[in-house]
Design a protein around this motif. Structure first.
Motif, PDB file in Angstrom:
ATOM      1  N   LEU B 109       0.866  -1.174   0.000  1.00 48.08           N
ATOM      2  CA  LEU B 109       0.000   0.000   0.000  1.00 48.08           C
ATOM      3  C   LEU B 109       0.905   1.226   0.000  1.00 48.08           C
ATOM      4  N   ASP B 126       5.036   4.108  -8.562  1.00 44.60           N
ATOM      5  CA  ASP B 126       3.635   3.910  -8.199  1.00 44.60           C
ATOM      6  C   ASP B 126       2.942   3.052  -9.243  1.00 44.60           C
ATOM      7  N   LEU B 127       1.944   2.296  -8.803  1.00 41.85           N
ATOM      8  CA  LEU B 127       1.107   1.592  -9.771  1.00 41.85           C
ATOM      9  C   LEU B 127      -0.041   2.490 -10.193  1.00 41.85           C
ATOM     10  N   LYS B 128      -0.538   2.248 -11.381  1.00 43.16           N
ATOM     11  CA  LYS B 128      -1.667   3.023 -11.881  1.00 43.16           C
ATOM     12  C   LYS B 128      -2.901   2.715 -11.035  1.00 43.16           C
ATOM     13  N   GLN B 130      -6.116   1.572 -10.922  1.00 48.38           N
ATOM     14  CA  GLN B 130      -7.075   0.875 -11.790  1.00 48.38           C
ATOM     15  C   GLN B 130      -8.334   0.499 -11.012  1.00 48.38           C
ATOM     16  N   GLY B 131      -8.586   1.269  -9.966  1.00 46.00           N
ATOM     17  CA  GLY B 131      -9.715   0.953  -9.095  1.00 46.00           C
ATOM     18  C   GLY B 131      -9.210   0.061  -7.989  1.00 46.00           C
ATOM     19  N   GLU B 133      -7.034  -0.408  -4.346  1.00 41.56           N
ATOM     20  CA  GLU B 133      -6.010   0.192  -3.497  1.00 41.56           C
ATOM     21  C   GLU B 133      -4.941   0.933  -4.317  1.00 41.56           C
ATOM     22  N   LEU B 135      -1.140   1.520  -4.827  1.00 36.82           N
ATOM     23  CA  LEU B 135       0.021   0.672  -4.532  1.00 36.82           C
ATOM     24  C   LEU B 135       1.316   1.279  -5.076  1.00 36.82           C
TER      25      LEU B 135
END
Lengths: 523, 523
Positions: B109, B126-128, B130-131, B133, B135
């Motif tokens: 997180l 960072d992750l995108k 996509q709806g 959490e 991350l």
């Protein structure tokens, strides 16, 4: 407070509850008593000011729920012991077959993954665009292998790759399905003679499943060309082969009637064609079935079907030479979902439920793969193909079975390999303990001691018992004066005096004896 | 074509070239000859129509440059051999000290990483969204460890963790720095007596560097409390301790004059204070230096400095008991950048350049770590602390040194462990080869054969030579009739006839003899 305002606040509280239970509780209370509300507001302002003053590192402890991201988990030492044990056995088989090891980055250029997974593309994790390249987490290890071969212009490779892959699925974690999970792949790339590498993949699967002692299994095999030919012979239009194949793939979970309905209602296959398919997909057997189908009126006229059947025959012959024919089942209902397969496909299925505690658990498919001759060419600017065949071992399912067995007390694992614990019965022996530890470490003996200056004897022995440490060196003043130490066998509780200067030698002998005993005991 | 249109088209071609060299070349030609242009237009339209008809998988080969993402790389089999060899040696040391193994997800997180890395937070991937959490990819293994301990309420743990971490840095890949790279961490968590686990971390580093035979090294140690006390004694305001510490950290790369200038001009330290710091940070030595500083007029009056010096004295004493005192250097210029350290800090530095081919390469820092007693508490809702100390081995630098040695021909590696190749001198021996392979695999012998039906003898022997396979079983018609096969030693080229039914036994004896020889040869 007006009704309208109250309703607004209540709605707002509901909305907030979805995101933050703490705030919403406060908020609900706040609606009840306005004075309390005022106080809380002021407190909040003060807290905000305080937060501004303090540097980030000294901020109040985190308010968010401490967890791993959805669909992921930590591996604790016990789980890692299980995981490493399973992987070691698998790697030993891969190496026995001469496979080399490669690794690729956890993310790829998004374009590399585009157009490879059909409908499942929506499950790909993308990275945020922080300037620079657009990246996605790998979805499997097969597409990165194809990219690797094409990029480096490699024509032949026998490799294994064990790494985590990522899918934004809605996982059933209790059944060993996660968003981050291990894949464990063995593939043979190169232009070779038909079915020779394919048969070796099946041999590899049998050796792995035998080594893991996970119960009886069957290796179902089929051929994409046969499926295509079968669809053609049954009157399915060519542009519906793939979608029909996906529907057939559901036969391992759904009864034929459901699959038939989906074919007709959703995929637009005629009831006649569906019924013809239904007759074929209930067939399974060995070479005799392939022979029989080669004389089948419809299939024998279809080039693709004949090619597929001849392939299956050759594969079964080679499996015979490898001595694994009794584990192979030619099964016309096996379809496998992925689009990229072009030849033989296979899947290993456990034939018995696994006993966990007092319950039986059905595991199902535990390895799968097939031939994919066109994937590498998709990455090559000149469309140059490198034929490939491979298998993926479903290690997560194996892990979860073993973890369940551990939880049920059916198996036990050690999480460290320490052989010797250096303990002292009296105070002020830290220095002597440290000297002995260094001596043992330098001799390559796996050794531990307490990090406390004056640990209690009981705690030290308890640590040995809890962690399965077989031997303890126990220091005492009177023994040290006489130039000896005690060596204690934790299980038998027997203690022997050993000359201090013979300690390393003595312990090595004892450890070797314990290892021999353990080998015999588990055999 | 008007000049205006031509200019527009030229500009457009330039823009397109940046994105797609193929299109831009076509486009430039298109400007030259209008008739050609017309043809190309029509062809393009037809291709577009064809693309619409064909499913995505049959689309034209990818146009983008095939590469791994910036700052990342694949590991080929040779690199994996090096990597696995290094990690095995390191893991052996970790296990010798009783460490357990854990693993955590590749992403956390985002909140878990927030506020832990100071200025470096901008380097987090960072992750995108996509709806679901929000991350981020892990930045190191220390923060995930702290999260793991707090989340599971674990008070004591000695663990190692080897995994990739991610930093959006501008890496110098030739020097072994990447955006995706391995960390290899050993940490001891728990409330113990001062410096006992800390000294063991240093012992672990010495055992690893000795096992890797990477050249002579020194382990620099210092103490955060001493640095704080030193800054205080030199007149640095308390709120500037950390930033001053970051500046001191640059002393391993920059001369004192530059560091002094940065302190004064950028960090706002008075020239007097900077000069006082300058006198301390040039000091290094052993216990005698700690003793001398304990009588230093300014430091002896500063609580933090005295605590730090007493800590260093105890650490050096314990290092003496572990027999590693000659590898330790108490160095007041060692600062280490990370904010979370609270006690002892250390860094291993190679003292000689490494010879690669005919060139010397300076490697520098190769391991580092320290004590961080407050990090776990940042995750605990009640701020409960779990004191920790640990070390991170700079394995990427070790990998890149060994890879450079491999490239220079100083070392060689085998990428597979195959002992026996099953070959045939004549045609039509595939079936016999397959049977023998299965027999050898079932006996646990690492075996390979050609995947071709009728491979050439020369190619088969060449494969053995190129891959370091020591033995070949050579099948021939006349021998098989007599119930024997030839076993060939690839190096000596000697061939012996062995009864077919004694083959497994014979090969096992030969392999054991080769392994003994290899052991003696490398000793």
């Amino acid at each position: 407070m007006s009704h309208k305002l109250l309703r607004f606040l209540k709605n707002r509280a509901t909305v907030m509850r979805l995101h933050n239970p703490v705030v919403s509780t406060n908020f609900t209370k706040c609606i009840a008593t306005t004075s309390q509300c005022k106080i809380q507001e002021e407190v909040a302002k003060l807290l905000a000011l305080k937060a501004q003053l303090a540097p980030a590192e000294d901020a109040a402890p985190q308010k968010f729920t401490l967890k791993t991201p959805k669909g992921t988990r930590d591996y604790n030492p016990q789980q890692m012991s299980i995981r490493n044990g399973v992987l070691q056995k698998i790697i030993a088989v891969f190496k026995r077959h001469g496979a080399e090891c490669i690794d690729t980055p956890v993310f790829e250029l998004k374009e590399v993954l585009t157009g490879k997974y059909g409908e499942d593309s929506k499950l790909i994790y993308d990275l945020k665009d922080q300037g620079g390249e657009i990246l996605s987490l790998r979805y499997d290890l097969t597409v990165p292998l194809a990219r690797y071969l094409a990029m480096n212009k490699i024509n032949t490779l026998k490799r294994y790759h064990i790494a985590k892959v990522y899918r934004r699925d809605n996982p059933a974690m209790t059944r060993g399905r996660y968003r981050e999970f291990y894949q464990c792949d063995f593939d043979i790339a190169g232009q070779y003679d038909p079915m020779v590498p394919d048969a070796e993949c099946l041999k590899v699967v049998t050796e792995i499943l035998d080594a893991l002692e996970i119960g009886s299994y069957v290796l179902k095999v089929n051929h994409r060309r046969l499926l295509d030919g079968m669809f053609e012979a049954c009157g399915v239009p060519a542009d519906k082969f793939r979608t029909t194949c996906s529907t057939v793939d559901k036969l391992d979970k759904s009864p034929w009637e459901e699959v038939r309905t989906e074919m007709i209602n959703e995929k637009g296959i005629s009831p006649d064609a569906a019924d013809r398919i239904g007759e074929y997909v209930r067939l399974n057997g060995g070479v005799e079935l392939a022979d029989k189908l080669l004389t089948d009126e419809k299939l024998s006229k279809t080039k693709a079907a004949v090619e597929g059947l001849q392939g299956i025959k050759l594969l079964l012959e080679y499996c015979g030479l490898f001595g694994i024919q009794d584990k192979i089942l030619f099964d016309l209902s096996l379809a496998r979902g992925l689009d990229y397969y072009t030849g033989v496909i296979y899947e290993a299925v456990l034939t018995q439920p696994i006993k966990i505690g007092n319950e039986d658990q059905t595991v199902g498919s535990i390895a799968g793969g097939g031939r994919y001759d066109n994937l590498v060419g998709m990455f090559d600017s000149k469309h140059k193909q490198v034929p490939c065949v491979g298998v993926s071992i479903g290690v997560e399912r194996i892990f979860s079975v073993l973890e369940a067995k551990l939880a049920a007390g059916d198996i036990s694992v050690r999480t460290s390999e320490v052989d010797v614990y250096v303990a002292s019965a009296q105070k002020n022996f830290l220095e002597e303990r440290m000297k002995i530890c260094a001596e043992l470490w330098n001799a390559g003996i796996k050794t531990e001691q307490s990090y406390k200056k004056n640990p209690k004897m009981l705690n030290q022995l308890q640590h040995c018992e809890e962690n399965g440490i077989p031997l303890a060196v126990v220091l005492g003043e009177s023994e040290l004066k006489r130039g000896v130490v005690k060596v204690r066998n934790i299980t038998t509780r027997q203690e022997d005096e050993v000359p201090r200067d013979k300690l390393v030698e003595d312990l090595k002998t004892r450890i070797a004896a314990l290892n021999v005993k353990e080998l015999n005991g588990s055999a």
